[in-house]
Design a protein around this motif. Structure first.
Motif: not given
Length: 240
Positions: A36, A202-203, A205-207, A209-210, A213, A237
């Motif tokens: 990170d 990580k990429k 997970i971020k997409r 979670q978008y 949401s 995303a």
């Protein structure tokens, strides 16, 4: 640490064995902070790891096996011995020659195999990478990247053949060969495969979670959405 071992009920009970899994966890937390690029978190996690080193040394001193001075002295002696191009009269031209000398010195120290230094409990992906690095140090390696890519293609064809035949054991075997050859190819591209995969994790997970949401904003559970509906938010995303 002296005070904690004397006064704290939890610290008193700890052994090398009970600390082991906690140390592994701390190492992974340090790895996360490095990926990170969170330098403040790196500082904190280094402190946690240092605490564990002091803890192990304290336990070793209680049985008169070793103490923190022994730990420091031994690593200093090893570094001096393994760097004859700095502390001796050996000449090296580049990093690769340093690695080759390192492996030769380890064998002279009594190790029977260059692979002895690869921990058995390493995660498989990291272990494969370390195995390949080790054997490269004694010259067992491909010469050109295109040779490694050809090997990847060959292993993919063999995997596909076994998928058609349907033998699960052979499919797993060939799948492993594909992964091993891809890790080898990553090395030739100067890509760390563990870092690359974690970056993708990580990429993803971020997409995802978008996507979650957006589904929440619509008041519609993901399981009630079609793939086409989810793809709309997934593509949003990706653009973000």
């Amino acid at each position: 640490m002296d005070e904690l071992r004397e006064q704290c009920p939890w610290d008193k009970k700890q052994t090398l064995q009970t600390l082991r899994h906690l140390t592994i966890e701390e190492t992974y937390e340090l790895g996360d902070a490095i990926l990170d690029n969170d330098l403040n978190e790196v500082k904190k996690e280094l402190g946690d790891l240092l605490l564990h080193i002091v803890f192990y040394a304290k336990i070793g001193s209680e049985t008169n096996d070793f103490d923190i001075a022994d730990v420091c002295n031994e690593i200093c002696e090893k570094l001096i011995h393994r760097h004859p191009h700095i502390y001796g009269d050996v000449k090296v031209e580049n990093e690769e020659e340093v690695k080759q000398n390192w492996e030769k010195l380890k064998l002279k120290e009594g190790k029977k195999s260059v692979l002895e230094g690869v921990p058995r409990s390493l995660p498989a992906l990291v272990k494969a990478s370390r195995i390949q690095d080790k054997v490269k140090g004694v010259g067992f390696d491909w010469e050109e990247p295109h040779q490694v890519w050809d090997k990847v293609q060959e292993e993919l064809q063999e995997l596909q053949h076994e998928v058609v035949t349907g033998n699960k054991d052979k499919i797993e075997d060939e799948f492993g060969d594909v992964l091993f050859s891809m890790i080898n190819y990553a090395r030739f591209l100067n890509v760390n495969p563990e870092d690359a995969l974690e970056r993708t994790n990580k990429k993803f997970i971020k997409r995802f979670q978008y996507l979650e949401s957006k589904a929440d904003e619509l008041g519609k559970p993901l399981m009630d959405m079609t793939l086409a509906e989810m793809d709309v938010f997934w593509n949003e995303a990706k653009k973000l």
